[in-house]
Design a protein around this motif. Sequence first.
Motif, PDB file in Angstrom:
ATOM      1  N   UNK A 128       0.868  -1.177   0.000  1.00  0.00           N
ATOM      2  CA  UNK A 128       0.000   0.000   0.000  1.00  0.00           C
ATOM      3  C   UNK A 128       0.902   1.223   0.000  1.00  0.00           C
ATOM      4  N   UNK A 129       0.820   2.007  -1.075  1.00  0.00           N
ATOM      5  CA  UNK A 129       1.611   3.234  -1.206  1.00  0.00           C
ATOM      6  C   UNK A 129       0.656   4.397  -1.478  1.00  0.00           C
ATOM      7  N   UNK A 130       0.235   5.105  -0.426  1.00  0.00           N
ATOM      8  CA  UNK A 130      -0.739   6.189  -0.603  1.00  0.00           C
ATOM      9  C   UNK A 130      -0.289   7.292  -1.556  1.00  0.00           C
ATOM     10  N   UNK A 131       1.008   7.504  -1.723  1.00  0.00           N
ATOM     11  CA  UNK A 131       1.468   8.553  -2.640  1.00  0.00           C
ATOM     12  C   UNK A 131       1.096   8.252  -4.084  1.00  0.00           C
ATOM     13  N   UNK A 132       0.850   6.989  -4.412  1.00  0.00           N
ATOM     14  CA  UNK A 132       0.475   6.616  -5.779  1.00  0.00           C
ATOM     15  C   UNK A 132      -1.037   6.569  -5.977  1.00  0.00           C
ATOM     16  N   UNK A 133      -1.790   6.995  -4.978  1.00  0.00           N
ATOM     17  CA  UNK A 133      -3.254   6.928  -5.029  1.00  0.00           C
ATOM     18  C   UNK A 133      -3.816   7.622  -6.260  1.00  0.00           C
ATOM     19  N   UNK A 134      -3.337   8.805  -6.583  1.00  0.00           N
ATOM     20  CA  UNK A 134      -3.883   9.567  -7.704  1.00  0.00           C
ATOM     21  C   UNK A 134      -3.306   9.128  -9.045  1.00  0.00           C
ATOM     22  N   UNK A 135      -2.253   8.360  -9.030  1.00  0.00           N
ATOM     23  CA  UNK A 135      -1.607   7.968 -10.285  1.00  0.00           C
ATOM     24  C   UNK A 135      -2.002   6.553 -10.668  1.00  0.00           C
ATOM     25  N   UNK A 136      -1.204   5.574 -10.256  1.00  0.00           N
ATOM     26  CA  UNK A 136      -1.391   4.192 -10.691  1.00  0.00           C
ATOM     27  C   UNK A 136      -2.272   3.384  -9.749  1.00  0.00           C
ATOM     28  N   UNK A 175      -6.479   0.813  -7.746  1.00  0.00           N
ATOM     29  CA  UNK A 175      -7.031   1.730  -6.744  1.00  0.00           C
ATOM     30  C   UNK A 175      -7.843   1.008  -5.673  1.00  0.00           C
ATOM     31  N   UNK A 176      -8.323  -0.199  -5.984  1.00  0.00           N
ATOM     32  CA  UNK A 176      -9.176  -0.929  -5.059  1.00  0.00           C
ATOM     33  C   UNK A 176      -8.526  -2.254  -4.679  1.00  0.00           C
ATOM     34  N   UNK A 177      -8.439  -2.512  -3.384  1.00  0.00           N
ATOM     35  CA  UNK A 177      -7.754  -3.701  -2.894  1.00  0.00           C
ATOM     36  C   UNK A 177      -8.384  -5.008  -3.384  1.00  0.00           C
ATOM     37  N   UNK A 178      -9.704  -5.172  -3.361  1.00  0.00           N
ATOM     38  CA  UNK A 178     -10.269  -6.449  -3.846  1.00  0.00           C
ATOM     39  C   UNK A 178      -9.906  -6.747  -5.302  1.00  0.00           C
ATOM     40  N   UNK A 179      -9.863  -5.722  -6.138  1.00  0.00           N
ATOM     41  CA  UNK A 179      -9.486  -5.915  -7.542  1.00  0.00           C
ATOM     42  C   UNK A 179      -8.042  -6.392  -7.647  1.00  0.00           C
ATOM     43  N   UNK A 180      -7.174  -5.831  -6.840  1.00  0.00           N
ATOM     44  CA  UNK A 180      -5.753  -6.169  -6.891  1.00  0.00           C
ATOM     45  C   UNK A 180      -5.531  -7.586  -6.358  1.00  0.00           C
TER      46      UNK A 180
END
Length: 118
Positions: free
Chosen positions: A73-81, A98-103
């Motif tokens: 989990x890298x919050x700095x990448x929230x708006x990007x990848x 952006x969504x944990x279940x998808x990942x």
Amino acid sequence: MSLDSPLPFPAQQPPAPERVAFDRHELGQILSLYGRFVAAGEWRDYALNMMREVAIFSVFRRAAEVPLYRIEKRPKLRAKQGQYAVVSQDGQILRRGHELPQVLRVLERKLIRAVDGA
């Protein structure tokens, strides 16, 4: 008697560095998947690291090995990848989003194959 400037205030401690962590809901999703892999006999151990820029849930086949997968989990990448990623043992990013279940679905597919192959 001369008046000097007042004594300086005590030195303030810099704020403790914030750490990235999985919240209760995220950890519940990860541990649910982990439990299914343990029941299938695929995973045996895990480690949880919380650092300034990333939180990592690592899974192991045996305790003394390199992790098979890392859920990051890298919050700095929230708006990007996207802030979540599953990384393989060799460092390859298997899925990011952006969504944990998808990942986590990339790992669920591996569980289905492990159960079918047994």
